[in-house]
Design a protein around this motif. Structure first.
Motif, PDB file in Angstrom:
ATOM      1  N   MET A  48     -44.772  40.824  -1.055  1.00 47.42           N
ATOM      2  CA  MET A  48     -43.703  41.410  -1.869  1.00 47.42           C
ATOM      3  C   MET A  48     -42.681  40.366  -2.308  1.00 47.42           C
ATOM      4  N   PHE A  49     -42.238  40.531  -3.549  1.00 45.85           N
ATOM      5  CA  PHE A  49     -41.142  39.743  -4.093  1.00 45.85           C
ATOM      6  C   PHE A  49     -39.960  40.695  -4.119  1.00 45.85           C
ATOM      7  N   VAL A  50     -38.777  40.217  -3.766  1.00 45.95           N
ATOM      8  CA  VAL A  50     -37.597  41.083  -3.824  1.00 45.95           C
ATOM      9  C   VAL A  50     -36.512  40.371  -4.619  1.00 45.95           C
ATOM     10  N   HIS A  51     -36.237  40.887  -5.819  1.00 46.89           N
ATOM     11  CA  HIS A  51     -35.108  40.400  -6.615  1.00 46.89           C
ATOM     12  C   HIS A  51     -33.925  41.316  -6.332  1.00 46.89           C
ATOM     13  N   PHE A  52     -32.867  40.724  -5.818  1.00 49.49           N
ATOM     14  CA  PHE A  52     -31.714  41.516  -5.386  1.00 49.49           C
ATOM     15  C   PHE A  52     -30.480  40.623  -5.469  1.00 49.49           C
ATOM     16  N   GLU A  61     -30.570  40.631 -16.216  1.00 50.52           N
ATOM     17  CA  GLU A  61     -31.691  39.869 -15.670  1.00 50.52           C
ATOM     18  C   GLU A  61     -31.220  38.471 -15.270  1.00 50.52           C
ATOM     19  N   TRP A  62     -30.289  37.923 -16.034  1.00 44.48           N
ATOM     20  CA  TRP A  62     -29.732  36.612 -15.724  1.00 44.48           C
ATOM     21  C   TRP A  62     -28.207  36.718 -15.716  1.00 44.48           C
ATOM     22  N   GLY A  63     -27.596  36.638 -14.553  1.00 42.62           N
ATOM     23  CA  GLY A  63     -26.137  36.637 -14.479  1.00 42.62           C
ATOM     24  C   GLY A  63     -25.612  35.273 -14.916  1.00 42.62           C
ATOM     25  N   LYS A  99     -30.892  33.144  -3.717  1.00 43.93           N
ATOM     26  CA  LYS A  99     -29.929  32.750  -4.754  1.00 43.93           C
ATOM     27  C   LYS A  99     -30.670  32.754  -6.081  1.00 43.93           C
ATOM     28  N   HIS A 100     -30.171  33.532  -7.053  1.00 44.27           N
ATOM     29  CA  HIS A 100     -30.776  33.537  -8.397  1.00 44.27           C
ATOM     30  C   HIS A 100     -29.924  32.637  -9.289  1.00 44.27           C
ATOM     31  N   HIS A 101     -30.210  32.654 -10.612  1.00 40.58           N
ATOM     32  CA  HIS A 101     -29.546  31.693 -11.503  1.00 40.58           C
ATOM     33  C   HIS A 101     -28.019  31.848 -11.560  1.00 40.58           C
ATOM     34  N   ASP A 102     -27.495  33.041 -11.220  1.00 41.93           N
ATOM     35  CA  ASP A 102     -26.034  33.232 -11.209  1.00 41.93           C
ATOM     36  C   ASP A 102     -25.362  32.454 -10.077  1.00 41.93           C
ATOM     37  N   VAL A 145     -38.500  32.621   0.827  1.00 36.40           N
ATOM     38  CA  VAL A 145     -37.255  32.601   0.033  1.00 36.40           C
ATOM     39  C   VAL A 145     -37.457  31.996  -1.350  1.00 36.40           C
ATOM     40  N   TYR A 146     -36.682  32.539  -2.277  1.00 37.70           N
ATOM     41  CA  TYR A 146     -36.546  31.998  -3.634  1.00 37.70           C
ATOM     42  C   TYR A 146     -35.122  31.470  -3.663  1.00 37.70           C
ATOM     43  N   VAL A 147     -34.965  30.201  -3.957  1.00 33.66           N
ATOM     44  CA  VAL A 147     -33.611  29.639  -4.102  1.00 33.66           C
ATOM     45  C   VAL A 147     -33.602  28.932  -5.450  1.00 33.66           C
ATOM     46  N   GLN A 183     -41.586  28.761  -0.005  1.00 31.87           N
ATOM     47  CA  GLN A 183     -40.346  28.433  -0.715  1.00 31.87           C
ATOM     48  C   GLN A 183     -40.638  28.504  -2.204  1.00 31.87           C
ATOM     49  N   TRP A 184     -39.953  29.389  -2.882  1.00 30.67           N
ATOM     50  CA  TRP A 184     -40.145  29.538  -4.331  1.00 30.67           C
ATOM     51  C   TRP A 184     -39.152  28.667  -5.054  1.00 30.67           C
ATOM     52  N   LEU A 185     -39.661  27.773  -5.896  1.00 30.82           N
ATOM     53  CA  LEU A 185     -38.792  26.908  -6.695  1.00 30.82           C
ATOM     54  C   LEU A 185     -39.201  27.042  -8.146  1.00 30.82           C
ATOM     55  N   ASP A 186     -38.361  27.667  -8.972  1.00 31.27           N
ATOM     56  CA  ASP A 186     -38.747  27.668 -10.375  1.00 31.27           C
ATOM     57  C   ASP A 186     -38.067  26.482 -11.056  1.00 31.27           C
ATOM     58  N   GLY A 187     -38.521  26.192 -12.262  1.00 24.57           N
ATOM     59  CA  GLY A 187     -38.013  24.993 -12.941  1.00 24.57           C
ATOM     60  C   GLY A 187     -36.893  25.325 -13.914  1.00 24.57           C
ATOM     61  N   THR A 277     -49.936  34.784  -8.612  1.00 20.13           N
ATOM     62  CA  THR A 277     -49.583  35.619  -9.762  1.00 20.13           C
ATOM     63  C   THR A 277     -48.348  36.442  -9.399  1.00 20.13           C
ATOM     64  N   ASP A 278     -47.239  36.210 -10.126  1.00 20.40           N
ATOM     65  CA  ASP A 278     -46.014  36.985  -9.858  1.00 20.40           C
ATOM     66  C   ASP A 278     -45.780  37.964 -10.997  1.00 20.40           C
ATOM     67  N   ILE A 279     -45.486  39.180 -10.608  1.00 18.88           N
ATOM     68  CA  ILE A 279     -45.252  40.241 -11.605  1.00 18.88           C
ATOM     69  C   ILE A 279     -44.365  41.293 -10.964  1.00 18.88           C
ATOM     70  N   GLY A 284     -38.319  44.814 -15.668  1.00 19.37           N
ATOM     71  CA  GLY A 284     -37.466  43.665 -15.334  1.00 19.37           C
ATOM     72  C   GLY A 284     -37.663  43.238 -13.894  1.00 19.37           C
ATOM     73  N   TRP A 285     -37.093  42.079 -13.547  1.00 17.81           N
ATOM     74  CA  TRP A 285     -37.200  41.594 -12.156  1.00 17.81           C
ATOM     75  C   TRP A 285     -36.187  42.291 -11.246  1.00 17.81           C
ATOM     76  N   PHE A 286     -35.036  42.687 -11.848  1.00 18.31           N
ATOM     77  CA  PHE A 286     -34.013  43.353 -11.037  1.00 18.31           C
ATOM     78  C   PHE A 286     -34.048  44.854 -11.281  1.00 18.31           C
TER      79      PHE A 286
HETATM   80  C1  FUL Z   1     -38.036  33.070 -13.411  1.00 15.50           C
HETATM   81  C2  FUL Z   1     -36.602  33.586 -13.516  1.00 15.50           C
HETATM   82  O1  FUL Z   1     -35.964  33.059 -14.656  1.00 15.50           O
HETATM   83  C3  FUL Z   1     -36.666  35.092 -13.579  1.00 15.50           C
HETATM   84  O2  FUL Z   1     -35.400  35.656 -13.652  1.00 15.50           O
HETATM   85  C4  FUL Z   1     -37.410  35.578 -12.336  1.00 15.50           C
HETATM   86  O3  FUL Z   1     -36.663  35.258 -11.191  1.00 15.50           O
HETATM   87  C5  FUL Z   1     -38.789  34.942 -12.263  1.00 15.50           C
HETATM   88  C6  FUL Z   1     -39.574  35.360 -11.067  1.00 15.50           C
HETATM   89  O4  FUL Z   1     -38.656  33.546 -12.257  1.00 15.50           O
HETATM   90  O5  FUL Z   1     -38.077  31.697 -13.430  1.00 15.50           O
END
Ligand code: FUL
Length: 480
Positions: A48-52, A61-63, A99-102, A145-147, A183-187, A277-279, A284-286
């Motif tokens: 499970m992914f939890v966006h909160f 979606e993006w603060g 921690k999300h982008h906000d 964690v997603y940071v 550890q989830w790291l997006d770019g 695969t994330d979905i 939306g994610w939130f």
């Molecule tokens: C992306 C984010 O910009 C979205 O808001 C979401 O968290 C997704 C899983 O990753 O990079």
């Protein structure tokens, strides 16, 4: 040096000698292979992914990082309920957006002034990471964690100093809450065209910090190193999907390989970086009340299962808690429908009592026998002889059945090898084999559906492989 040369020169000679004595050479890995942690990660299959966070309360979606911390007020936060839901759904872990982008931290970080501590929720004494990690531990679920490196609140963002801040943030998250499996790291990064600050990320520093705290962690990003992004948010991995990827010179975000490369991997890639695969279960994610009528149904989730887990990928399904801090009944119901669909589809494996006969079996025979593909032991497999030009297994079902789905697993511990396979059905009336399905890669798991067929004997043919194929599981089903 001399010693090394001697070794390299003698190995082929030794293999020739072994072959001439009728002894099969040892089964060696092909190409890059998964680490034990990556193998364990792959076996989780579904989590499970939890966006909160503040976005849950602002319908965004993006603060932008300017939100009042007091908006974060989950009056009935219940991480136990998230964990119970995940377990009932047969998920193996939970990854939380710490921690999300906000930039808002769901724990009282000393590196930020935009955290739960600045909110009036629980008088600034709350810590979502603490509650979730402890609930996971109590119920035996893995915690991740997603940071977000992108931080639209932090005053240092866009300066070299921010890299130190982010490393400190990772250090906090990864040292205080027990084992973290992923550890989830997006770019994500600011968009200069929109006048936003951009950061030059110090990825090596981040990776060092992560591994120093959690040596067994799997790091997700576009390019791993633990696992890679599938290249879309539609829940669809590529039918041809290699666990290998060329990562040299690439980095997450704008510096990543093209999405079709992320989807397929590289057949001769130099690193083992399997797909995740994330979905989201919602558009939306939130969480948003406006999407309560658009929660994916069990049937839709089942389709996503076939195009993710069924195509050599893990499935990270986002289930966003609502403003109370609970997973809504509507999302839970879909998850349970999905579980029921899976259980029903794969309840009856027609090969369970089958008789297996291979075109050839590598020595020693017992360790590599065709029957091994019917065992639930991951380390038990079939492997033909190296000189078998058309390796295949015939399986006698012992009674006539109607089927439309095959599940195949390759023994990726020794690398991914198979690039083509076909399924034949025995046409008893005409005394011949008829091909009913074909595919390309298999990898950890391949679930292939095909037009309904009837028969009492099938054949799996490996039509192309980079090295001797190693199959450790075959199942035949009639799915709806
Ligand atoms: C992306 C984010 O910009 C979205 O808001 C979401 O968290 C997704 C899983 O990753 O990079």
């Amino acid at each position: 040096m001399k010693h090394k040369l001697l070794k390299t020169a003698t190995l082929p000679l030794l293999l020739i000698l072994l072959a001439s004595c009728g002894i099969t050479a040892p089964l060696l890995p092909y190409g890059p292979t998964p680490t034990p942690q990556q193998l364990q990660w792959q076996k989780r299959e579904y989590y499970m992914f939890v966006h909160f966070g503040p976005n849950t309360f602002t319908d965004k979606e993006w603060g932008d990082g300017q939100e009042d911390p007091n908006v974060f007020n989950p009056v009935a936060l219940d991480c136990e309920q998230w964990v119970r839901t995940a377990i009932a759904a047969d998920m193996k872990g939970i990854i939380l957006t710490a921690k999300h982008h906000d930039g808002f931290c769901l724990w009282p970080s000393k590196y930020s002034k935009h955290t739960v501590r600045e909110s009036s929720w629980r008088d600034g004494k709350g810590d979502v990471l603490r509650e979730l990690s402890e609930a996971c531990k109590r119920h035996g679920l893995d915690f991740g964690v997603y940071v977000s490196p992108w931080d639209r609140n932090h005053p240092d963002y866009g300066t070299p100093q921010y890299n130190e801040v982010f490393a400190g943030t990772l250090n906090e998250v990864l040292s205080q809450y027990g084992p973290v499996f992923e550890q989830w790291l997006d770019g994500a990064n600011g968009d200069a065209d929109k006048g936003q600050l951009r950061q030059i990320y110090d990825w090596p520093l981040f990776h060092r910090t992560i591994y120093a705290n959690q040596p067994d962690i799997v790091i997700f990003s576009d390019v791993g190193p633990g696992c890679r992004w599938v290249g879309n948010e539609r829940g669809v991995a590529s039918e041809t999907n290699w666990g290998r990827l060329n990562i040299a010179g690439f980095e997450p975000g704008k510096g990543a390989p093209p999405v079709d490369t992320l989807q397929r991997g590289n057949i001769y890639g130099n690193a083992w970086v399997p797909v995740e695969t994330d979905i989201s279960i919602r558009p939306g994610w939130f969480y948003s009340a406006s999407t309560d009528n658009e929660v994916k149904t069990g049937r839709q989730l089942m389709d996503i299962y076939y195009t993710s887990v069924g195509r050599n990928s893990n499935l990270l399904l986002n289930v966003p808690p609502n403003r109370e801090g609970r997973i809504s009944p509507i999302d839970s119901i879909s998850l349970m429908e999905f579980k029921k669909e899976r259980d029903m589809a794969f309840a009856d494996n027609f090969l369970r009592y089958g008789e297996f006969k291979a075109s050839s079996v590598r020595r020693p025979h017992k360790a590599h026998a065709a029957q091994n593909v019917n065992s639930s032991d991951y380390d038990s497999f079939w492997c033909p002889m190296d000189n078998d030009a058309s390796p295949s297994i015939e399986i006698n079902l012992r009674e006539e059945k109607e089927f439309n789905c095959i599940v195949l697993q390759e023994y990726i511990t020794l690398g991914q090898r198979i690039s083509g396979f076909a399924i034949d059905n025995w046409d008893a009336a005409n005394g011949q084999w008829t091909q009913i399905a074909e595919g390309t890669t298999i990898g950890y798991k391949r679930i292939l559906r095909f037009a309904p067929a009837k028969g009492s004997k099938i054949r799996l043919r490996i039509t192309s492989s980079l090295a001797s194929p190693i199959i450790n599981r075959v199942g035949l089903f009639n799915v709806s």
